[in-house]
Design an enzyme around this catalytic site. Structure first.
Site, PDB file in Angstrom:
ATOM      1  N   GLU A 194      50.963  37.469  31.550  1.00 18.47           N
ATOM      2  CA  GLU A 194      50.206  36.515  32.388  1.00 18.47           C
ATOM      3  C   GLU A 194      48.714  36.591  32.079  1.00 18.47           C
ATOM      4  O   GLU A 194      47.876  36.547  32.983  1.00 18.47           O
ATOM      5  CB  GLU A 194      50.413  36.816  33.881  1.00 18.47           C
ATOM      6  CG  GLU A 194      51.852  36.887  34.320  1.00 18.47           C
ATOM      7  CD  GLU A 194      52.023  37.077  35.825  1.00 18.47           C
ATOM      8  OE1 GLU A 194      51.051  36.934  36.578  1.00 18.47           O
ATOM      9  OE2 GLU A 194      53.162  37.373  36.236  1.00 18.47           O
ATOM     10  N   ASP A 226      44.885  36.346  31.456  1.00 22.11           N
ATOM     11  CA  ASP A 226      43.691  35.510  31.558  1.00 22.11           C
ATOM     12  C   ASP A 226      42.464  36.418  31.606  1.00 22.11           C
ATOM     13  O   ASP A 226      42.564  37.581  31.971  1.00 22.11           O
ATOM     14  CB  ASP A 226      43.719  34.494  32.709  1.00 22.11           C
ATOM     15  CG  ASP A 226      44.317  35.002  33.992  1.00 22.11           C
ATOM     16  OD1 ASP A 226      44.318  36.224  34.204  1.00 22.11           O
ATOM     17  OD2 ASP A 226      44.759  34.173  34.807  1.00 22.11           O
ATOM     18  N   ASN A 247      57.958  43.502  35.813  1.00 24.03           N
ATOM     19  CA  ASN A 247      56.660  42.870  35.559  1.00 24.03           C
ATOM     20  C   ASN A 247      55.648  43.271  36.642  1.00 24.03           C
ATOM     21  O   ASN A 247      55.974  43.263  37.835  1.00 24.03           O
ATOM     22  CB  ASN A 247      56.872  41.344  35.599  1.00 24.03           C
ATOM     23  CG  ASN A 247      55.696  40.549  35.090  1.00 24.03           C
ATOM     24  OD1 ASN A 247      55.197  40.807  33.998  1.00 24.03           O
ATOM     25  ND2 ASN A 247      55.251  39.571  35.865  1.00 24.03           N
ATOM     26  N   HIS A 290      45.824  40.306  34.009  1.00 24.07           N
ATOM     27  CA  HIS A 290      44.801  39.449  34.603  1.00 24.07           C
ATOM     28  C   HIS A 290      43.466  40.204  34.511  1.00 24.07           C
ATOM     29  O   HIS A 290      43.135  41.010  35.380  1.00 24.07           O
ATOM     30  CB  HIS A 290      45.139  39.133  36.062  1.00 24.07           C
ATOM     31  CG  HIS A 290      46.375  38.299  36.200  1.00 24.07           C
ATOM     32  ND1 HIS A 290      46.403  36.969  35.851  1.00 24.07           N
ATOM     33  CD2 HIS A 290      47.625  38.607  36.613  1.00 24.07           C
ATOM     34  CE1 HIS A 290      47.614  36.475  36.059  1.00 24.07           C
ATOM     35  NE2 HIS A 290      48.380  37.458  36.515  1.00 24.07           N
ATOM     36  N   GLU A 349      56.166  43.113  40.626  1.00 21.21           N
ATOM     37  CA  GLU A 349      55.189  43.760  41.506  1.00 21.21           C
ATOM     38  C   GLU A 349      55.811  44.629  42.598  1.00 21.21           C
ATOM     39  O   GLU A 349      55.450  44.518  43.772  1.00 21.21           O
ATOM     40  CB  GLU A 349      54.256  42.695  42.109  1.00 21.21           C
ATOM     41  CG  GLU A 349      53.520  41.901  41.040  1.00 21.21           C
ATOM     42  CD  GLU A 349      52.708  40.727  41.576  1.00 21.21           C
ATOM     43  OE1 GLU A 349      52.631  40.550  42.796  1.00 21.21           O
ATOM     44  OE2 GLU A 349      52.148  39.974  40.748  1.00 21.21           O
TER      45      GLU A 349
END
Ligand code: G3I
Length: 328
Positions: free
Chosen positions: A239, A241, A174, A210, A133
């Site tokens: 990651e 979801d 990432n 996400h 990030e």
């Protein structure tokens, strides 16, 4: 349609990695959690245990207990292990105060951290999120303590330090919100292109994915993956979801969630993105249940298994997609 293969079997048969982020506490205390992790996934990453804060309880000590437990669990169960993450602006140790250090001392501090952690897991971690990030939502480089002290070069250094101690491990950048082609992924593309031009040893880019309320357009996700691959980088979904805004749920959320997971797995299969990690094992362990602000805004049901570790429609959709004909 429910398939007869487990998710792990379907993924492994397809040379695909399907992963879950793990928490050491749940691993130790909940048998259905670790059995699900072991039987259904062929990749893992510690959700928090490898971050600087949890790893470094005091200035002169590391505590590898939780990280070791998760990495060992992955190795013992023949799983691909992602390391998350070496350099981030969040989850730094409570005792760490940037104003106690000169810029040169911060550089040495970060180098020692990268050397120590990557060195410990040499040959037991397959891929590292070296920097997490670094790009802000508007596409500029995020003003972090590392950027403030070292400028953009902190990224070059972090990747170089990681490579110095482990010549084999894959090194990733990432980030979130960069899953499709958009202003942020454009900025990340430009950043990684600069790093590659400078000869920085970077192997891949992790798209966190996400999908909390929005659903990045699958065609745009494919285009985004392909442009990073054209730079010579591997792409992984790191990651994932799929939740909903609490005040804007679709009529049949489980079916909609399943369809979306399926679409993104199909994008992975089409583009050759061979790894998709979900950010937790089951809904009860999702960060969306406990993470302040987010837990009020989003539904806490974003994963492939429900609170009892029973498979959801999304599980069947992912397993079916991985079991389908090879169209690559
Ligand atoms: O374990 C401690 C506990 O000892 C302490 O008493 C308690 C008090 O607050 O905190 C516990 O730590 C929490 C930790 O999760 C474990 O539950 C931290 O407060 C909390 O901040 C931490 O949240 C994590 C978050 O990153 C931190 O930014 C989430 O679990 C984790 O899922 C989340 O993961 C991030 C990725 O690393 C990067 N991408 C976004 C993703 C979701 O935010």
């Amino acid at each position: 349609m429910t398939t007869e293969q487990t998710l792990r079997e379907a993924a492994t048969n397809r040379d695909f990695r399907i992963g879950a982020a793990l928490a050491a506490r749940a691993l130790r205390s909940d048998p259905s959690y670790w059995k699900t992790a072991k039987n259904e996934f062929n990749a893992v990453t510690p959700e928090n245990a490898l971050k600087m804060g949890p790893l470094r309880p005091s200035p002169h000590a590391y505590d590898f207990t939780d990280a070791d437990a998760i990495v060992d669990f992955g190795r013992k169960n023949d799983m691909y292990v992602r390391g998350h993450t070496l350099v981030w602006h969040n989850q730094k140790p409570e005792w760490f105060q940037a104003w106690d250090y000169t810029d040169d001392q911060l550089r040495k501090f970060l180098r020692d951290h990268v050397h120590t952690v990557v060195g410990r897991y040499r040959s037991s971690i397959d891929a590292w999120d070296v920097v997490n990030e670094a790009v802000a939502d508007d596409g500029t480089l995020r003003e972090t303590v590392w950027y403030d002290a070292l400028g953009e070069e902190y990224l070059d250094l972090a990747f170089q330090w990681a490579r110095e101690v482990d010549p084999e491990v894959d090194l990733y950048y990432n980030d979130y919100g960069a899953d499709a082609v958009n202003e942020k992924s454009d900025a990340i593309y430009d950043l990684l292109e600069r790093l590659l031009e400078r000869g920085v040893p970077i192997d891949g880019v992790g798209l966190q994915f996400h999908a909390l309320a929005g659903r990045p357009d699958p065609e745009s996700v494919a285009e985004n993956i392909r442009r990073f691959q054209d730079l010579g980088l591997d792409v992984q979904i790191t990651e994932m979801d799929v939740a909903n805004a609490v005040d804007d749920r679709p009529e049949n959320p489980l079916a909609e969630q399943a369809d979306y997971y399926r679409e993104i797995v199909e994008v992975c299969l089409e583009t050759g993105c061979d790894t998709l990690v979900t950010w937790g094992v089951h809904d009860a362990s999702s960060w969306l249940r406990s993470f302040k602000d987010f837990s009020e805004r989003y539904t806490g049901d974003p994963l492939l298994f429900d609170d009892a570790c029973d498979p959801k429609p999304a599980y069947d959709a992912v397993t079916d997609a991985l079991s389908g004909p090879d169209r690559s």
